[in-house]
Each structure stands twice: as structure tokens, then as C-alpha cells.
Design a protein around this motif. Structure first.
Motif, PDB file in Angstrom:
ATOM      1  N   ARG A 144     -41.723  19.811 -57.048  1.00 10.81           N
ATOM      2  CA  ARG A 144     -40.714  19.758 -55.854  1.00 10.81           C
ATOM      3  C   ARG A 144     -42.031  18.932 -54.558  1.00 10.81           C
ATOM      4  O   ARG A 144     -42.400  20.300 -53.858  1.00 10.81           O
ATOM      5  N   ARG A 145     -41.844  18.092 -53.957  1.00  7.55           N
ATOM      6  CA  ARG A 145     -42.877  17.852 -52.752  1.00  7.55           C
ATOM      7  C   ARG A 145     -42.834  17.988 -51.217  1.00  7.55           C
ATOM      8  O   ARG A 145     -43.570  19.087 -50.420  1.00  7.55           O
ATOM      9  N   ASP A 146     -41.347  19.020 -50.921  1.00  7.35           N
ATOM     10  CA  ASP A 146     -40.586  20.020 -50.053  1.00  7.35           C
ATOM     11  C   ASP A 146     -41.345  21.336 -50.394  1.00  7.35           C
ATOM     12  O   ASP A 146     -40.205  21.780 -49.440  1.00  7.35           O
ATOM     13  N   SER A 147     -41.611  21.959 -51.839  1.00  2.13           N
ATOM     14  CA  SER A 147     -41.560  23.511 -51.970  1.00  2.13           C
ATOM     15  C   SER A 147     -43.020  23.199 -50.379  1.00  2.13           C
ATOM     16  O   SER A 147     -43.549  23.314 -50.186  1.00  2.13           O
ATOM     17  N   ASP A 148     -42.681  24.968 -50.493  1.00  3.69           N
ATOM     18  CA  ASP A 148     -43.975  26.013 -50.394  1.00  3.69           C
ATOM     19  C   ASP A 148     -45.043  25.930 -50.464  1.00  3.69           C
ATOM     20  O   ASP A 148     -46.134  25.060 -50.100  1.00  3.69           O
ATOM     21  N   ILE A 149     -44.904  25.315 -52.086  1.00  9.46           N
ATOM     22  CA  ILE A 149     -46.313  25.546 -53.203  1.00  9.46           C
ATOM     23  C   ILE A 149     -45.965  24.438 -53.562  1.00  9.46           C
ATOM     24  O   ILE A 149     -45.207  24.517 -54.614  1.00  9.46           O
ATOM     25  N   PHE A 150     -46.402  23.288 -53.348  1.00  9.69           N
ATOM     26  CA  PHE A 150     -46.169  21.900 -53.898  1.00  9.69           C
ATOM     27  C   PHE A 150     -47.845  21.424 -54.843  1.00  9.69           C
ATOM     28  O   PHE A 150     -49.153  21.907 -54.727  1.00  9.69           O
ATOM     29  N   VAL A 151     -47.218  22.170 -56.431  1.00  9.05           N
ATOM     30  CA  VAL A 151     -47.939  21.795 -57.495  1.00  9.05           C
ATOM     31  C   VAL A 151     -47.295  20.136 -58.861  1.00  9.05           C
ATOM     32  O   VAL A 151     -46.785  20.521 -59.687  1.00  9.05           O
ATOM     33  N   PRO A 152     -47.505  19.197 -58.323  1.00  5.70           N
ATOM     34  CA  PRO A 152     -47.716  18.077 -58.916  1.00  5.70           C
ATOM     35  C   PRO A 152     -48.474  18.662 -60.471  1.00  5.70           C
ATOM     36  O   PRO A 152     -49.203  19.706 -60.738  1.00  5.70           O
ATOM     37  N   TYR A 153     -47.354  17.974 -62.108  1.00  8.51           N
ATOM     38  CA  TYR A 153     -48.092  17.945 -63.288  1.00  8.51           C
ATOM     39  C   TYR A 153     -49.467  17.274 -63.004  1.00  8.51           C
ATOM     40  O   TYR A 153     -50.373  17.365 -63.876  1.00  8.51           O
ATOM     41  N   GLY A 154     -49.601  16.039 -62.140  1.00  9.94           N
ATOM     42  CA  GLY A 154     -50.956  15.425 -62.080  1.00  9.94           C
ATOM     43  C   GLY A 154     -50.654  14.733 -60.758  1.00  9.94           C
ATOM     44  O   GLY A 154     -50.547  14.561 -59.961  1.00  9.94           O
ATOM     45  N   CYS A 155     -52.717  14.182 -60.310  1.00  8.59           N
ATOM     46  CA  CYS A 155     -52.905  13.426 -59.247  1.00  8.59           C
ATOM     47  C   CYS A 155     -54.091  12.309 -59.639  1.00  8.59           C
ATOM     48  O   CYS A 155     -54.601  12.321 -60.814  1.00  8.59           O
ATOM     49  N   LEU A 156     -54.067  11.823 -58.906  1.00  6.10           N
ATOM     50  CA  LEU A 156     -55.071  10.678 -59.366  1.00  6.10           C
ATOM     51  C   LEU A 156     -55.782  10.754 -57.964  1.00  6.10           C
ATOM     52  O   LEU A 156     -55.482  11.046 -56.852  1.00  6.10           O
ATOM     53  N   GLU A 157     -57.274  10.938 -58.347  1.00  9.13           N
ATOM     54  CA  GLU A 157     -58.418  11.027 -57.110  1.00  9.13           C
ATOM     55  C   GLU A 157     -59.877  10.774 -57.742  1.00  9.13           C
ATOM     56  O   GLU A 157     -59.865   9.406 -59.004  1.00  9.13           O
TER      57      GLU A 157
END
Length: 342
Positions: free
Chosen positions: A144-157
Motif C-alpha cells: 500500500r502506498r500509504d504504508s510506513d514502509i512502502f514496498v511494491p511488487y515491482g517498479c519501472l526504472e
């Protein structure tokens, strides 16, 4: 007292005053150096993050001292040694083990003021037992983006160098699924699509399992991948989107949170959202009617971006150290269930 005695006392007082001035001057200079541009920063203490029970494992992985450094996080030490409970800077509890009651909360031994972290990457639909965890945890680690420590399953870089070529496409759509239940919206949508769209189904549900090294090469031969989440919740976008589709080189057809959420993570023309269509037949007609030029626009992002998968729990736990200085020490989730299921 004679004159010599008075002179000695005056000298001592003068020397004492001079020493005080020198001490204040030194302290002032040290303060200036502390904040001056280019000054040598004060040594940063190493944080110890205690993982009470490693997720989905009876034995934790090896955790050498440079574990977090390999993920770009310094001064961070991960440990599963429970004897460090009294001295750890934060303790992490993964919910699946708490839910199965395979891990006990050491409430009686908890040091005063020690931050406790609740960690989970599952959706609320597959999370039980939150009601008995009220008023315990200070921080949350999740997708969740509103988590204290936000960890998505993936991202684009940003990509460095050319994108790797894709294999020839010889199939229209693929879907890998293990949990096939007719009450799920993804199953209902698939059943509506199947008469109008050729879909090859893999996974335990269809008795066509794919080995871990076979999944991406198999999916890469298809134009589209059905990145259907098992439930629809805020920000819940899993490896079905990041790995099974984008990393494989297939265009994801997504069922999950609203389009705006996906667009917060990926370009709007990198996926097809089922909510953009009035029916499954309309969606199937759009996919099968796409010409080569239109299809390639959905893959244009690959020339400037690359997928980074964030599925390693070591990297997720190291993120706690990166966020640690910015997190509130007096925060407590009095209604964790209400927050997570909102």
C-alpha cells in the motif's frame, strides 16, 4: 593574605576564565564544522532489524553483514536471532505466521518504546486475524502506498542500453493460475472472455504447471497476458503484472485496482485495463482487432524503461532502515484491521 597570595589567586582565576573561553571556542568551532558544507558527517549508527519469523520458511536465508548494502542500504543489519529482542532497533512480524499462529508475539518481553513492524504483501481478502492485533504495531510494511514502509511488487526504472529483443509471438493470450474459484471475479471474467478470445491457461488449476525458469519464456511467446489479481483492493498490483507480463514482454490485460492506480506505476499505454470496456466481448474484439503498429505502441516503454522486481524479502526488510529516520516513534495502529480493510 599577602600580596603574593592575592596575585596567585588572580592568576588562577584568569587562567580558569581563559580555559573556559577556549573550551567554548572549541565547542563552537566543532558545531560549525558539524554543519559546514563538505564537513565530515558524524558516524551513522548501524540499525539492527530483528525478523521474528522469516516469511514462508522454517529456516531463514543466510544474512551476512553486507546483506542490505547489496540493495543500496547502508548501516543496516538484518537478524533472526531472537536473543537480540532487548537491543533491536525494530522488530518485524510477518502476518502469515501470526495468522497461522506459528509465531508468538513476545509482548511480555517487549522493551519500552521499541518499534514493532507489521509486514504483509497479501490482500485483505486473504488476511485474517487482524482483530486481535489492535494497539500493538507502530509501523506497517506492505504494498500500500500509504504504508510506513512502502514496498511494491515491482517498479519501472530508466533503462541503460537497448531493450532485449522479444521472441516471435505465436499465441494470442496466456494466463497462469493456480487458485481457480468460480466466485472470483477473475474467473468469471475469464469464462466470459474464453468464447471470444483464444486463451492458453497454465498452472496447477489446469494441470499445466510451469517451472520457475519456464514461465517467462512461455509467456513471452504470447501477445497478451491476463494479469488478473485474485482480489481487488487499493494498490494491490502483484507479480502477475510486473513479472508474468511486463518482464516477460507480453502486454498485460489487467484486472485489479482502477486504471489511475496502474498509471501511478506504469505508462498509461503499457497495459490494457478491463474497466475501459463495457463487456468481455468488447474487450476481446479490441485485443484481436489490434494491428501490429497499434500493438507495438504498448511495448514502446521498453526502449526507455526496464522492470525491477522487488520480490526478495531481504530487500523489503532493508527498506525499514532506509525509512527509519523518517518514521514517527509515537504512532500506534489502534485499529489495524480497519486501516488495512478500508
Amino acid at each position: 593574605m599577602n600580596n603574593a597570595g592575592r596575585v596567585s589567586i588572580q592568576k588562577l582565576r584568569a587562567l580558569g576564565g581563559l580555559a573556559g573561553v577556549v573550551l567554548l571556542t572549541v565547542l563552537w568551532l566543532l558545531w560549525l564544522l558539524r554543519w559546514a558544507p563538505g564537513a565530515i558527517p558524524a558516524p551513522q549508527p548501524t540499525l539492527t532489524i530483528l525478523i521474528w519469523h522469516w516469511p514462508f520458511a522454517n529456516r531463514p536465508p543466510e544474512l551476512p553483514s553486507n546483506t542490505c548494502s547489496s540493495y543500496g542500504v547502508t548501516h543496516c543489519h538484518l537478524s533472526t536471532n531472537r536473543s537480540l529482542l532487548a537491543s533491536a532497533d525494530a522488530v518485524v512480524f510477518h502476518h502469515r505466521e501470526l495468522q497461522a499462529r506459528g509465531a508468538r508475539l513476545p509482548l511480555a518481553e517487549r522493551p519500552h518504546g521499541q518499534p514493532w513492524v507489521w509486514a504483509s504483501m497479501e490482500s485483505p481478502s486473504h488476511t485474517r486475524g487482524l482483530g486481535r492485533l489492535q494497539g500493538i504495531f507502530n509501523w506497517v510494511l506492505s504494498y500500500r502506498r500509504d504504508s510506513d514502509i512502502f514496498v511494491p511488487y515491482g517498479c519501472l526504472e530508466p533503462r541503460e542500453g537497448p531493450a532485449p529483443p522479444l521472441p516471435a509471438k505465436n499465441g494470442v493470450a496466456a494466463w497462469v493460475v493456480s487458485n481457480f474459484q468460480t466466485r472470483q471475479r477473475r474467473v468469471q471474467l475469464y469464462q466470459q472472455l474464453a468464447p471470444h478470445l483464444p486463451v492458453d491457461v497454465f498452472g496447477r488449476a489446469n494441470r499445466r504447471p510451469l517451472c520457475s525458469d519456464c514461465l517467462l519464456p512461455t509467456v513471452a511467446r504470447y501477445l497478451f497476458y491476463l494479469a488478473f489479481e485474485n482480489s481487488q483492493h487499493p494498490d494491490y498490483i502483484t507479480e502477475k503484472f510486473w513479472r508474468n507480463a511486463l518482464a516477460a514482454g507480453a502486454v498485460p490485460v489487467v484486472l485489479g485496482p482502477p486504471r489511475a492506480t496502474y498509471e501511478a506505476f506504469a505508462p498509461p499505454d503499457a497495459f490494457v485495463h478491463v474497466d475501459d470496456f463495457g463487456s468481455a466481448r468488447e474487450l476481446a474484439a479490441f485485443l484481436t482487432g489490434m494491428n501490429e503498429s497499434q500493438y507495438r505502441r504498448y511495448l514502446a516503454w521498453r526502449h526507455r524503461l526496464r522492470v525491477r522486481l522487488l520480490g526478495d524479502w531481504r530487500e523489503r526488510f532493508c527498506a525499514i532502515c532506509a525509512r527509519y529516520p523518517h518514521l514517527p516513534r509515537d504512532q500506534v495502529y489502534q485499529d489495524l484491521q480497519g486501516w488495512f480493510q478500508a
